[in-house]
Design an enzyme around this catalytic site. Structure first.
Site, PDB file in Angstrom:
ATOM      1  N   PHE A 268       9.229  -1.092  50.130  1.00 20.56           N
ATOM      2  CA  PHE A 268       7.971  -1.576  49.550  1.00 20.56           C
ATOM      3  C   PHE A 268       8.181  -2.835  48.712  1.00 20.56           C
ATOM      4  CE2 PHE A 268       7.141   2.910  50.484  1.00 20.56           C
ATOM      5  CZ  PHE A 268       5.930   2.809  51.160  1.00 20.56           C
TER       6      PHE A 268
ATOM      7  N   CYS B 198       4.798  -3.698  46.658  1.00 19.43           N
ATOM      8  CA  CYS B 198       3.573  -3.228  47.317  1.00 19.43           C
ATOM      9  C   CYS B 198       2.631  -2.532  46.344  1.00 19.43           C
ATOM     10  CB  CYS B 198       3.955  -2.262  48.430  1.00 19.43           C
ATOM     11  SG  CYS B 198       2.537  -1.673  49.343  1.00 19.43           S
TER      12      CYS B 198
ATOM     13  N   THR C  17       1.122  -1.456  58.301  1.00 17.77           N
ATOM     14  CA  THR C  17       2.473  -0.948  58.034  1.00 17.77           C
ATOM     15  C   THR C  17       2.501   0.588  57.963  1.00 17.77           C
ATOM     16  OG1 THR C  17       1.944  -1.454  55.753  1.00 17.77           O
ATOM     17  CG2 THR C  17       3.459  -2.935  56.855  1.00 17.77           C
TER      18      THR C  17
END
Ligand code: HEM
Length: 465
Positions: free
Chosen positions: A403, A410, A269
């Site tokens: 996120f 995350c 990512t």
């Protein structure tokens, strides 16, 4: 009626909306279908019903941890074949999530980034070495993937993947893309008649790459254990640390799953984020000029000057460019939420609907992040300054979620931001960036999203101070 959410017109018997969904481009398809279906809608592919949220306010509601929790969308659930109950694919309440989260969290606190800073710089410098020696346009996504894979493997596992010493793609990257694509394809096949047979064929075809992944991870663990060496890295934490409160340690199977999880989640990512950022910078000369100016101001006239750890957070304009990139193209483009108890969403609006614990919905970030009701009439434009504090006042809360959200957000957020800003700073300080003016942005989907076939020409520059 069998459905309570709006769905596309012209449904077929048995296959329902299958004709509208290509398993290789689900996000693109959903963005197309969803344009006219309102804030929450369903798409049904044979027996599998997907519910999608495109509206910022509704997404904010689903991010309320007291009412909703993370569930695995079908494509993500398929990844459990590879990464089991590793952090990303753990189900709500699984014990190993709690243990791993407690054991690994300290390695991702903001202060821990200091320990990765020099490795990030060295890895970037190695990439510049290759660029300086080869010349010509660079394949942005390929090189950003080399860079971020190398960075996570060195920072987390003290292991050199040799990404810059070979002109071939590292075999890990192919194996990873295979695993991610398999998730996407098998997730869609689950509900298709005869899909089980096709899924087994996919597994057979991928057996060699699976064995490669197993072998890679076994070697990493084996070498570390046999060496008896201690490293201050993620792998040592996985092998030797106990949860600070429960005293529980990760078992061997879970360690394998966490290693694979971090090798993939830790680079794919970020690579996409850097690639999209370079795309937008190459397309917007005024923004590029401001970004160059910020870096020159901070780092001075010598293009070999490297930023210090403390300087990274001072690159506020680059940070806004990154935030704006992840608004338009959040590289982990969707996540799924389910209500803990029966609840009404969109209460008081014409789209009010009751969700029960059997329901779940995917927040489609490239849609919610472009909702004009939340972001205004220029929502589709790349404008980093919308993230200036004075321009953010009065904006709806909880609508910017690249996120993820809550407890399952995350874990690598700080890592990704530090790395991305550091790399952008160094690239901008050293190079002028010229994209192909005829290039039209195309998106490659493999659960994550990355720009496809995007090249830039880099010309060495003298910073202007
Ligand atoms: C989770 C995005 C970089 C490791 C997530 C989630 C999102 C996300 C949206 C939540 C998914 C869900 O709710 O299902 C991103 C983006 C990144 C990035 C956009 C880069 C720009 C990283 C890095 C690492 C990492 C650098 C590791 C070093 C993880 C892990 C999880 C996660 C382990 C699962 C956390 C948990 O459930 O406890 N990420 N991520 N990510 N990410 Fe990232």
């Amino acid at each position: 009626s069998g459905h309570k959410f709006p769905h596309p017109p012209g449904r077929r018997p048995i296959a329902y909306d299958a004709m509208r969904m290509n398993t290789d481009t689900p996000i693109k398809n959903v963005m197309t279908i969803g344009g006219s279906l309102g804030p929450i809608f369903e798409v049904r592919v044979f027996n599998q019903k997907y519910v999608f949220v495109s509206d910022a306010a509704l997404a904010a509601e689903l991010c309320d941890e007291s009412r909703f929790y993370k569930v695995l969308a079908p494509a993500v659930a398929q990844l459990r074949d590879f990464v089991g109950d590793g952090l990303f694919t753990a189900l709500e309440g699984e014990q190993n999530w709690h243990t791993a989260h407690g054991v690994l969290m300290p390695a991702f606190a903001k202060a821990a980034m200091r320990g990765y800073h020099d490795t990030m710089l060295e890895t970037a410098a190695e990439m510049f070495g290759v660029w300086d020696s080869q010349g010509g346009p660079i394949d942005v996504t390929a090189d950003m993937t080399r860079l971020t894979l190398e960075t996570i493997s060195r920072c987390a596992f003290s292991r050199d993947f040799g990404s810059f010493t070979s002109s071939e793609r590292h075999p890990f990257v192919d194996a990873m893309v295979m695993a991610l694509m398999t998730g996407m394809q098998k997730g869609a096949l689950d509900a298709v008649p005869g899909g089980g047979r096709i899924a087994r064929r996919i597994d057979e075809r991928n057996a060699d790459q699976r064995a490669y992944l197993d072998d890679l991870v076994d070697t990493m663990v084996g070498e570390r254990r046999e060496s008896g060496e201690r490293h201050d890295d993620l792998l040592d934490r996985m092998l030797y640390e106990a949860h600070p409160e429960t005293g529980v340690k990760l078992d061997d199977r879970n360690i394998r799953e966490q290693i694979l999880t971090f090798l993939v989640a830790g680079h794919e990512t970020t690579s996409g984020a850097l690639s999209f950022a370079l795309y937008y910078l190459s397309r917007n000369p005024e923004i590029l000029a401001k970004a160059h100016a910020e870096v020159d101001d901070l780092l001075g006239p010598d293009p070999d000057t490297e930023p210090t750890f403390e300087q990274i957070p001072r690159l506020r304009y680059l940070r806004r460019c990154l935030d704006e990139t992840l608004r338009l193209w959040p590289t982990a483009p969707a996540f799924a939420r389910s209500p803990r108890e029966t609840t009404t969403v969109g209460a008081g609006t014409e789209h009010e609907v009751v969700m029960t614990p059997d329901d779940w919905a995917m927040i489609i970030l490239p849609m919610t992040h472009r909702d004009p009701k939340a972001w205004g009439p220029t929502a589709e434009d790349f404008d980093p300054d919308r993230f200036l504090p004075e321009n953010s006042r009065g904006r709806m809360k909880n609508i910017y979620k690249p996120f993820g959200t809550g407890e399952r957000a995350c874990i690598g957020r700080q890592f990704a931001i530090h790395e991305a800003i550091l790399v952008l700073a160094r690239i901008l300080h050293r190079f002028d960036i010229t994209g192909d003016p005829d290039y039209e942005l195309r998106i490659e989907e493999r659960l994550t999203i990355v720009p496809k076939d995007f090249h830039v020409t880099l010309t060495p520059r003298t910073p202007t101070v």
